[in-house]
Design a protein around this motif. Structure first.
Motif, mmCIF file in Angstrom:
data_model
loop_
_atom_site.group_PDB
_atom_site.id
_atom_site.type_symbol
_atom_site.label_atom_id
_atom_site.label_comp_id
_atom_site.label_asym_id
_atom_site.label_seq_id
_atom_site.Cartn_x
_atom_site.Cartn_y
_atom_site.Cartn_z
ATOM 1 N N CYS A 183 9.324 -11.763 -3.301
ATOM 2 C CA CYS A 183 8.018 -11.127 -3.109
ATOM 3 C C CYS A 183 7.660 -10.087 -4.166
ATOM 4 N N LEU A 184 8.637 -9.610 -4.926
ATOM 5 C CA LEU A 184 8.365 -8.524 -5.868
ATOM 6 C C LEU A 184 7.937 -8.969 -7.267
ATOM 7 N N ALA A 226 4.112 -9.098 -7.962
ATOM 8 C CA ALA A 226 3.486 -7.771 -7.979
ATOM 9 C C ALA A 226 3.798 -7.040 -9.278
ATOM 10 N N LEU A 273 5.415 0.274 -4.405
ATOM 11 C CA LEU A 273 5.524 -1.134 -4.041
ATOM 12 C C LEU A 273 6.301 -1.179 -2.735
ATOM 13 N N ILE A 296 7.516 -2.908 1.121
ATOM 14 C CA ILE A 296 7.765 -3.964 2.089
ATOM 15 C C ILE A 296 7.576 -3.345 3.466
ATOM 16 N N ARG A 347 0.809 -0.640 -3.155
ATOM 17 C CA ARG A 347 0.704 -2.094 -3.041
ATOM 18 C C ARG A 347 1.703 -2.601 -1.990
ATOM 19 N N ILE A 368 3.794 -5.619 -0.695
ATOM 20 C CA ILE A 368 4.259 -6.865 -1.304
ATOM 21 C C ILE A 368 4.845 -7.836 -0.280
#
Length: 431
Positions: A25-26, A29, A189, A191, A257, A259
């Motif tokens: 997922c990173l 981004a 960033l 989660i 953000r 992510i």
């Protein structure tokens, strides 16, 4: 027809976890961030972070970010570290903070203060950061904060209530890390492991404005009848300890953000189930409340859906969120368990061997409460197998000792640290 319901449920959990892993997922981004004008700073790139995924996120940054001259420090839970080349990794306790977390938080705050106008600070945030990034406000000791955290957890306070208190007892949360990093460019960033994906709640919002107030924190303690230490009471009465609000100019250079989210993980599991020929009913990613009560409610829903079904296809009831366990039992101090095992025990007791129903519940970080397991599995034979071993679900529920029940049946789900955290995963298969 599902040939092996437990195996399917485990694959669904694995898929939900996999899409939220940092290496999945990173990178996108980071690529988007690097592609933006001015994303490569004139100065340093400083990587800071906290949470159960922090070390894995740092490693992904090292493998992905175009500017390899990185420096920084992240803190993660004991056992959740992964090796990094230039970003240092510290480990600390969760959910009750310890001195290792305090030392790491203090150094992270110092590194943020040292960032200059030409620097880029990447802050990697994931579930668990509230406890791991523990730096008490001046006048509050670590022991004070540990005591308040334990009392709130034992009383069944939800994450929003716990964080309202923790933010106001902190020198780094509630936007204070962003204030320290200003005027450097700050990119968070994250989660998400919280219901609603609220940035102010994830990790107690160290880089965003805080909508809660000192008065809110005091109300939480009063609601649960928690007699706070004198130093805690003094800090919560002092207006100087208020957290940052949206109009604070020190937040001007901070961007945020998301992510990975619980909803994305449930959607991935739903796609896999559909590909296996299973109909899916999504119950939502934000279910809360007492764990065993939700299990009982879901048992009633499973009975209702089974009675209503006209379709020959199996049906999957998917849900996420974060339930709580209020410790009321008088069992031994060695009792173990968490919200997912307690949910399943409540579900199993209410289903009482209903034919054709299996279920799995697990915490996506790999650790359900105080146990060494992610969660557990139940099936139609669970009550009968328990009776043969002399295990009474009601007794284990009364003692908040669901782990011991499922351990005796060899039905615990053990994943080890997953290096991510997108909250609870619950799946009921009506096959």
């Amino acid at each position: 027809m599902v040939a092996d319901p437990p195996a399917l449920l485990r694959r669904l959990l694995d898929e939900a976890v996999a899409v939220a892993k940092p290496d999945r997922c990173l990178p996108a981004a980071l690529a988007g961030l690097a592609a933006e004008a001015g994303a490569r700073p004139k100065g340093r790139t400083v990587v800071l972070g906290a949470g159960k995924a922090a070390a894995a996120m740092a490693r992904t940054v090292e493998d992905t970010w175009p500017d390899r001259t990185l420096e920084g420090l992240v803190v993660t839970r004991y056992g959740h570290a992964v090796p990094c080349r230039s970003i240092r990794v510290a480990e600390a306790a969760h959910p009750v903070p310890d001195r290792a977390g305090l030392a790491a938080a203090s150094e992270i705050l110092d590194m943020a203060h040292a960032a200059g106008p030409g620097d880029l600070v990447l802050f990697l945030l994931s579930g668990g950061a509230s406890a791991l990034l523990s730096l008490p406000a001046p006048g509050v000791s670590l022991a004070d904060k540990q005591a308040v955290t334990r009392d709130l957890l034992a009383a069944g306070a939800d994450i929003h209530e716990i964080n309202a208190v923790r933010k106001h007892l902190s020198a780094i949360k509630g936007g204070r890390l962003a204030a320290a990093a200003a005027p450097a460019r700050l990119e968070t960033l994250a989660i998400s492991d919280v219901v609603g994906d609220d940035p102010a709640t994830i990790g107690s919002g160290p880089t965003v404005a805080d909508p809660t107030t000192l008065a809110d924190a005091r109300r939480v303690l009063r609601r649960f009848g928690i007699a706070s230490p004198r130093a805690v009471a003094a800090v919560l009465e002092d207006p100087a300890n208020e957290t940052l609000k949206p109009d604070d100019p020190r937040l001007a250079g901070a961007q945020y953000r998301l992510i990975a989210t619980p909803a994305q993980s449930l959607a991935a599991a739903a796609r896999l189930a559909a590909a296996e020929g299973v109909a899916v009913e999504m119950l939502g990613d934000g279910l809360t409340g007492e764990a065993h009560n939700l299990g009982r409610d879901h048992a009633a829903l499973a009975r209702q859906r089974a009675a209503q079904r006209q379709d020959v296809k199996p049906l999957l009831l998917l849900s996420g969120g974060e339930t709580t366990v209020t410790l009321t039992g008088q069992g031994p101090e060695t009792r173990r368990g968490g919200p997912n095992t307690e949910y399943l025990l409540g579900l199993a007791a209410a289903l009482d061997g209903m034919p054709g129903v299996w279920a799995l519940a697990a915490d996506t970080d790999g650790a359900d409460g105080s146990g060494d397991n992610a969660g557990a599995l139940i099936g139609p034979d669970t009550p009968e197998r328990a009776r043969r071993r002399g295990l009474r679900p009601a007794a284990f529920l009364a003692d908040n000792d669901a782990w011991s029940f499922f351990d005796a049946l060899d039905d615990l789900v053990v994943t080890g640290p997953t290096h991510t955290n997108v909250n609870d995963f619950r799946a009921i298969l009506i096959a």
